[in-house]
Scaffold this motif. Structure first.
Motif, short mmCIF file in Angstrom:
data_model
loop_
_atom_site.label_atom_id
_atom_site.label_comp_id
_atom_site.label_asym_id
_atom_site.label_seq_id
_atom_site.Cartn_x
_atom_site.Cartn_y
_atom_site.Cartn_z
N UNK A 46 0.84 -1.21 0.00
CA UNK A 46 0.00 0.00 0.00
C UNK A 46 0.87 1.25 0.00
N UNK A 47 1.83 1.25 -0.90
CA UNK A 47 2.87 2.26 -0.90
C UNK A 47 2.43 3.57 -1.53
N UNK A 48 2.93 4.66 -0.96
CA UNK A 48 2.71 6.01 -1.48
C UNK A 48 4.02 6.61 -2.01
N UNK A 49 5.14 6.09 -1.54
CA UNK A 49 6.46 6.60 -1.91
C UNK A 49 7.30 5.47 -2.50
N UNK A 50 8.55 5.77 -2.78
CA UNK A 50 9.45 4.77 -3.35
C UNK A 50 10.20 4.04 -2.24
N UNK A 51 9.84 2.79 -1.96
CA UNK A 51 10.50 2.05 -0.87
C UNK A 51 11.98 1.78 -1.15
N UNK A 52 12.36 1.71 -2.41
CA UNK A 52 13.75 1.44 -2.77
C UNK A 52 14.64 2.58 -2.28
N UNK A 53 14.18 3.80 -2.44
CA UNK A 53 14.95 4.97 -1.99
C UNK A 53 15.15 4.93 -0.49
N UNK A 54 14.08 4.63 0.26
CA UNK A 54 14.19 4.57 1.72
C UNK A 54 15.18 3.49 2.15
#
Length: 172
Positions: A105-113
């Motif tokens: 349920x992502x809103x942002x880029x999890x790879x960047x985090x």
């Protein structure tokens, strides 16, 4: 005096209403937790892409212990769990244990985090595609799946001490 009696009755009724509401909330919370797969259940296979676009499946990790941490970048309690996942990964990666963060349920880029925080454990994308199969309704949610493909641990919310569960499975 009569007004005082009426006020006390009203206060008591309000307190009763709050207690009933709290019981309902606890009951709803319990229902959420019971949605998770039972310990001992066979974990459903899944097919999700990792951060490099490679398709991963649970079946390809048969014979290993698999930790699935359902999380999202916007989830504060999930951020609390991530250092634990990194420690598990570092300690057990060469001993038959695979740790995956299952971004859901992502809103942002999890790879960047993951890169910013220097987390090196696996990342699976679009985890919401399997949340129903796993009964996940709240983040974070963690599953530990044994080498035989059965659930050996499951928990919704922030939890601690996954290492002891893995340690027992590895018979250290």
């Amino acid at each position: 005096m009569r007004r005082l009696g009426i006020a006390l009755v009203i206060l008591a009724l309000c307190n009763f209403g709050l207690n009933v509401g709290a019981q309902k909330s606890e009951s709803a919370k319990d229902k959420l937790k019971t949605k998770l797969l039972a310990v001992g259940a066979i974990a459903p296979d899944w097919e999700l892409s990792d951060a490099d676009g490679q398709v991963q499946t649970l079946a390809q990790y048969r014979g290993k212990i698999v930790v699935l941490d359902f999380w999202a970048t916007w989830c504060g309690p999930c951020a609390e769990m991530m250092p634990q996942m990194q420690k598990l990964h570092e300690k057990y990666k060469d001993r038959g244990v695979t740790v995956f963060g299952v971004s859901s349920w992502e809103k942002n880029d999890p790879t960047i985090l993951m890169k910013e925080k220097h987390y090196t454990y696996g990342l699976l994308l679009k985890g919401e595609e399997i949340t129903d199969q796993y009964g996940v309704g709240t983040l974070p949610a963690v599953y530990i799946i044994g080498p035989d493909g059965r659930v050996i641990y499951r928990h919704e919310g922030v939890a601690r001490d996954f290492g002891s569960i893995i340690k027992n499975q590895l018979r250290e």
